[in-house]
Scaffold this motif. Structure first.
Motif, short mmCIF file in Angstrom:
data_model
loop_
_atom_site.label_atom_id
_atom_site.label_comp_id
_atom_site.label_asym_id
_atom_site.label_seq_id
_atom_site.Cartn_x
_atom_site.Cartn_y
_atom_site.Cartn_z
N GLU A 1 2.59 20.96 80.50
CA GLU A 1 3.34 19.70 80.54
C GLU A 1 4.70 19.82 79.86
O GLU A 1 5.68 19.24 80.32
N ARG A 2 4.78 20.60 78.78
CA ARG A 2 6.06 20.72 78.07
C ARG A 2 7.12 21.39 78.94
O ARG A 2 8.30 21.10 78.84
N LEU A 3 6.70 22.28 79.84
CA LEU A 3 7.65 22.92 80.75
C LEU A 3 8.14 21.93 81.81
O LEU A 3 9.31 21.94 82.19
N LEU A 4 7.23 21.08 82.28
CA LEU A 4 7.61 20.09 83.29
C LEU A 4 8.53 19.01 82.73
O LEU A 4 9.33 18.44 83.46
N ASP A 5 8.41 18.71 81.44
CA ASP A 5 9.22 17.68 80.81
C ASP A 5 10.56 18.20 80.29
O ASP A 5 11.35 17.43 79.74
N HIS A 6 10.82 19.48 80.44
CA HIS A 6 12.07 20.07 79.96
C HIS A 6 13.23 19.51 80.80
O HIS A 6 13.12 19.39 82.03
N PRO A 7 14.36 19.16 80.18
CA PRO A 7 15.49 18.57 80.92
C PRO A 7 16.03 19.46 82.04
O PRO A 7 16.40 18.97 83.11
N LEU A 8 16.04 20.77 81.82
CA LEU A 8 16.54 21.67 82.86
C LEU A 8 15.62 21.67 84.08
O LEU A 8 16.09 21.65 85.23
N THR A 9 14.32 21.64 83.84
CA THR A 9 13.36 21.58 84.94
C THR A 9 13.49 20.27 85.72
O THR A 9 13.48 20.27 86.96
N MET A 10 13.66 19.18 85.00
CA MET A 10 13.80 17.88 85.66
C MET A 10 15.09 17.83 86.48
O MET A 10 15.11 17.31 87.60
N ARG A 11 16.18 18.37 85.94
CA ARG A 11 17.45 18.37 86.67
C ARG A 11 17.36 19.24 87.92
O ARG A 11 17.86 18.87 88.99
N ALA A 12 16.72 20.41 87.80
CA ALA A 12 16.56 21.29 88.96
C ALA A 12 15.70 20.62 90.03
O ALA A 12 15.99 20.72 91.23
N ALA A 13 14.65 19.92 89.60
CA ALA A 13 13.78 19.23 90.56
C ALA A 13 14.53 18.12 91.29
O ALA A 13 14.23 17.81 92.44
N GLU A 14 15.55 17.53 90.64
CA GLU A 14 16.37 16.51 91.31
C GLU A 14 17.34 17.12 92.30
O GLU A 14 17.64 16.53 93.33
N LEU A 15 17.86 18.31 92.00
CA LEU A 15 18.92 18.90 92.82
C LEU A 15 18.42 19.78 93.95
O LEU A 15 19.13 19.96 94.94
N ILE A 16 17.24 20.34 93.84
CA ILE A 16 16.74 21.26 94.87
C ILE A 16 16.62 20.58 96.24
O ILE A 16 17.06 21.15 97.24
N PRO A 17 16.07 19.37 96.36
CA PRO A 17 16.00 18.75 97.69
C PRO A 17 17.38 18.52 98.31
O PRO A 17 17.57 18.71 99.52
N VAL A 18 18.37 18.18 97.50
CA VAL A 18 19.73 17.96 98.01
C VAL A 18 20.30 19.28 98.54
O VAL A 18 20.90 19.33 99.61
N ALA A 19 20.10 20.36 97.79
CA ALA A 19 20.60 21.66 98.21
C ALA A 19 19.91 22.13 99.50
O ALA A 19 20.56 22.65 100.41
N LEU A 20 18.61 21.93 99.58
CA LEU A 20 17.88 22.34 100.79
C LEU A 20 18.32 21.53 102.01
O LEU A 20 18.50 22.07 103.10
N LEU A 21 18.50 20.23 101.82
CA LEU A 21 18.96 19.39 102.93
C LEU A 21 20.35 19.80 103.38
O LEU A 21 20.64 19.89 104.58
N GLY A 22 21.23 20.08 102.42
CA GLY A 22 22.57 20.54 102.75
C GLY A 22 22.55 21.85 103.52
O GLY A 22 23.29 22.04 104.48
N ALA A 23 21.69 22.77 103.10
CA ALA A 23 21.58 24.05 103.79
C ALA A 23 21.05 23.87 105.21
O ALA A 23 21.54 24.50 106.15
N LEU A 24 20.05 23.00 105.38
CA LEU A 24 19.52 22.74 106.72
C LEU A 24 20.57 22.12 107.63
O LEU A 24 20.69 22.48 108.81
N ILE A 25 21.34 21.19 107.09
CA ILE A 25 22.40 20.56 107.88
C ILE A 25 23.44 21.60 108.28
O ILE A 25 23.87 21.65 109.44
N ALA A 26 23.84 22.44 107.33
CA ALA A 26 24.85 23.46 107.63
C ALA A 26 24.36 24.41 108.72
O ALA A 26 25.11 24.75 109.64
#
Length: 101
Positions: free
Chosen positions: A27-52
């Motif tokens: 749980e401590r790894l999942l609550d880390h700010p870097l992990t939470m930020r990456a989890a927010e940005l990964i879907p955006v990056a994947l969608l952008g790559a698919l669109i491109a």
């Protein structure tokens, strides 16, 4: 046992192991700010790559055509905060007109 069934069994075991590994993350790894930020940005990056890939690639070649113009118009309208439906309709119309020309 055929190769297809061996492949299916291997995929089932792999999916189960991946799911179990995800549930085993502390749980401590999942609550880390870097992990939470990456989890927010990964879907955006994947969608952008698919669109491109869908807009610019055509098999093994790159194509610059009306789809890229429509995507550019959609991006400009997005920056201007135009609502979603008018943005999509306008981008589609621009791409259609570009194809006709």
């Amino acid at each position: 046992m055929s190769t297809v069934w061996i492949g299916i069994v291997v995929m089932i075991a792999g999916c189960f192991a991946l799911k179990y590994a995800g549930l085993s993350v502390p749980e401590r790894l999942l609550d880390h700010p870097l992990t939470m930020r990456a989890a927010e940005l990964i879907p955006v990056a994947l969608l952008g790559a698919l669109i491109a890939v869908q807009v610019i690639a055509d098999g093994d070649t790159l194509r610059i055509d009306a789809r890229l113009l429509g995507l550019t118009v959609a991006a400009v309208l997005l920056v201007l905060r135009v609502p979603f439906l008018p943005m999509v309709v306008t981008a589609a119309l621009v791409a259609a007109l570009a194809r006709q020309i």
